[in-house]
Design a protein around this motif. Sequence first.
Motif, PDB file in Angstrom:
ATOM      1  N   ARG A  66      40.601 -13.583  10.269  1.00  0.00           N
ATOM      2  CA  ARG A  66      39.437 -13.071  11.000  1.00  0.00           C
ATOM      3  C   ARG A  66      39.895 -11.972  11.958  1.00  0.00           C
ATOM      4  O   ARG A  66      40.781 -12.195  12.791  1.00  0.00           O
ATOM      5  CB  ARG A  66      38.763 -14.197  11.790  1.00  0.00           C
ATOM      6  N   GLY A  67      39.308 -10.784  11.810  1.00  0.00           N
ATOM      7  CA  GLY A  67      39.619  -9.660  12.688  1.00  0.00           C
ATOM      8  C   GLY A  67      38.372  -9.176  13.404  1.00  0.00           C
ATOM      9  O   GLY A  67      37.328  -9.830  13.383  1.00  0.00           O
ATOM     10  N   ALA A  68      38.488  -8.025  14.056  1.00  0.00           N
ATOM     11  CA  ALA A  68      37.362  -7.436  14.783  1.00  0.00           C
ATOM     12  C   ALA A  68      37.609  -5.935  14.894  1.00  0.00           C
ATOM     13  O   ALA A  68      38.744  -5.472  14.716  1.00  0.00           O
ATOM     14  CB  ALA A  68      37.237  -8.063  16.170  1.00  0.00           C
ATOM     15  N   VAL A  69      36.544  -5.189  15.182  1.00  0.00           N
ATOM     16  CA  VAL A  69      36.712  -3.726  15.286  1.00  0.00           C
ATOM     17  C   VAL A  69      36.254  -3.219  16.659  1.00  0.00           C
ATOM     18  O   VAL A  69      35.787  -2.103  16.776  1.00  0.00           O
ATOM     19  CB  VAL A  69      35.960  -2.984  14.151  1.00  0.00           C
ATOM     20  N   ASN A  70      36.409  -4.055  17.691  1.00  0.00           N
ATOM     21  CA  ASN A  70      35.903  -3.646  19.008  1.00  0.00           C
ATOM     22  C   ASN A  70      36.917  -2.873  19.850  1.00  0.00           C
ATOM     23  O   ASN A  70      36.590  -2.444  20.950  1.00  0.00           O
ATOM     24  CB  ASN A  70      35.363  -4.859  19.792  1.00  0.00           C
ATOM     25  N   ASN A  71      38.136  -2.708  19.361  1.00  0.00           N
ATOM     26  CA  ASN A  71      39.074  -1.789  20.033  1.00  0.00           C
ATOM     27  C   ASN A  71      40.132  -1.355  19.014  1.00  0.00           C
ATOM     28  O   ASN A  71      40.219  -1.926  17.914  1.00  0.00           O
ATOM     29  CB  ASN A  71      39.708  -2.430  21.283  1.00  0.00           C
ATOM     30  N   ALA A  72      40.926  -0.358  19.400  1.00  0.00           N
ATOM     31  CA  ALA A  72      41.852   0.239  18.427  1.00  0.00           C
ATOM     32  C   ALA A  72      42.867  -0.780  17.919  1.00  0.00           C
ATOM     33  O   ALA A  72      43.216  -0.795  16.729  1.00  0.00           O
ATOM     34  CB  ALA A  72      42.565   1.430  19.059  1.00  0.00           C
ATOM     35  N   GLY A  73      43.360  -1.648  18.817  1.00  0.00           N
ATOM     36  CA  GLY A  73      44.346  -2.654  18.411  1.00  0.00           C
ATOM     37  C   GLY A  73      43.764  -3.596  17.377  1.00  0.00           C
ATOM     38  O   GLY A  73      44.412  -3.926  16.374  1.00  0.00           O
TER      39      GLY A  73
END
Length: 268
Positions: free
Chosen positions: A195-202
Amino acid sequence: MPAPDDRPVIDTSAPPEVPVRLVDDFTPDLIDVGAHHLCPGCGEPIAMRSIMEVLAEQGLMQRSLAVFGIGCYTAFSNNLDCEVLQALHGRAPSLATGAKRARPELVTVTVQGDGDMVNEGLQEVLHAAARGEAITCVLLNNGVFGETGGHMTATTTLGQRTKNTLEGRSSAEHGHPIQAASLVAGLDGAAYVARGAVNNAGNVAKTKRMVERAIEVQLAGAGFSFVEILTMCPTGWFIETVDAPDYLADTIGAVHVGGVLKDTLADA
Ligand SMILES: Cc1ncc(C[n+]2csc(CCOP(=O)(O)OP(=O)(O)O)c2C)c(N)n1
Ligand code: SF4
Ligand SMILES: [Mg+2]
């Protein structure tokens, strides 16, 4: 900031020696047109870009098939330079199963939202995972039915405000959120779950590595692979665009926690 007088003077009397680069020059090979019709600040195009970058970087441009569910992300399928199939609501894993069994050389990726996958077709993805189908299913989770106005979905977190939970989701009235990635990880046919996310560059960089790994697992024929990606939906959340990345971290990100849940290839 330099004082105004120190700013370099740009000579515009002749064309520049190095031509300017346009936004479209930076789009991955499998995205035809960078411009899209999703809302400003939407996280879904960022997630789609990561997937397409991986397919292009792994040289899979001529053998990629994307099977789309129904949601805002579906509009983005028009921008892609790969084979695309459109599934009925919730049914993308079955369509992808058929395509992959008929054409095993295809790298087959489904793209579904939380409403599409977890509300409308949860049994589809669970059965595909249990069967160990050699496909990669991607869940774009923004915790709302974005396209139809920002209503609660099965992944909406307790206390989260949506169009039909204006006081916040309550466990007594609306039940508890479903953790899709955790459910899938519990099935023996699932080889890789993250599970990932795209709310910051990292988080974008980490999410791209998860997609890379999921495709590797598919190419190795090791079983079913699954990547959930948390995405911003400022419009459906009824908040300012600029606040959406932090809002994601405080709401869905605090419950649907990021990380690799399962990697049987690495554990072997
Ligand atoms: C069988 C069926 N039910 C309902 C709809 C209406 N519908 C279209 S998009 C959508 C919301 C999808 O939400 P999600 O998958 O979370 O994607 P998002 O828009 O949030 O990206 C719904 C309910 C439909 N098209 N077909
Ligand atoms: S409504 Fe939400 S998910 Fe749909 S395009 Fe706008 S920000 Fe993205
Ligand atoms: Mg959604």
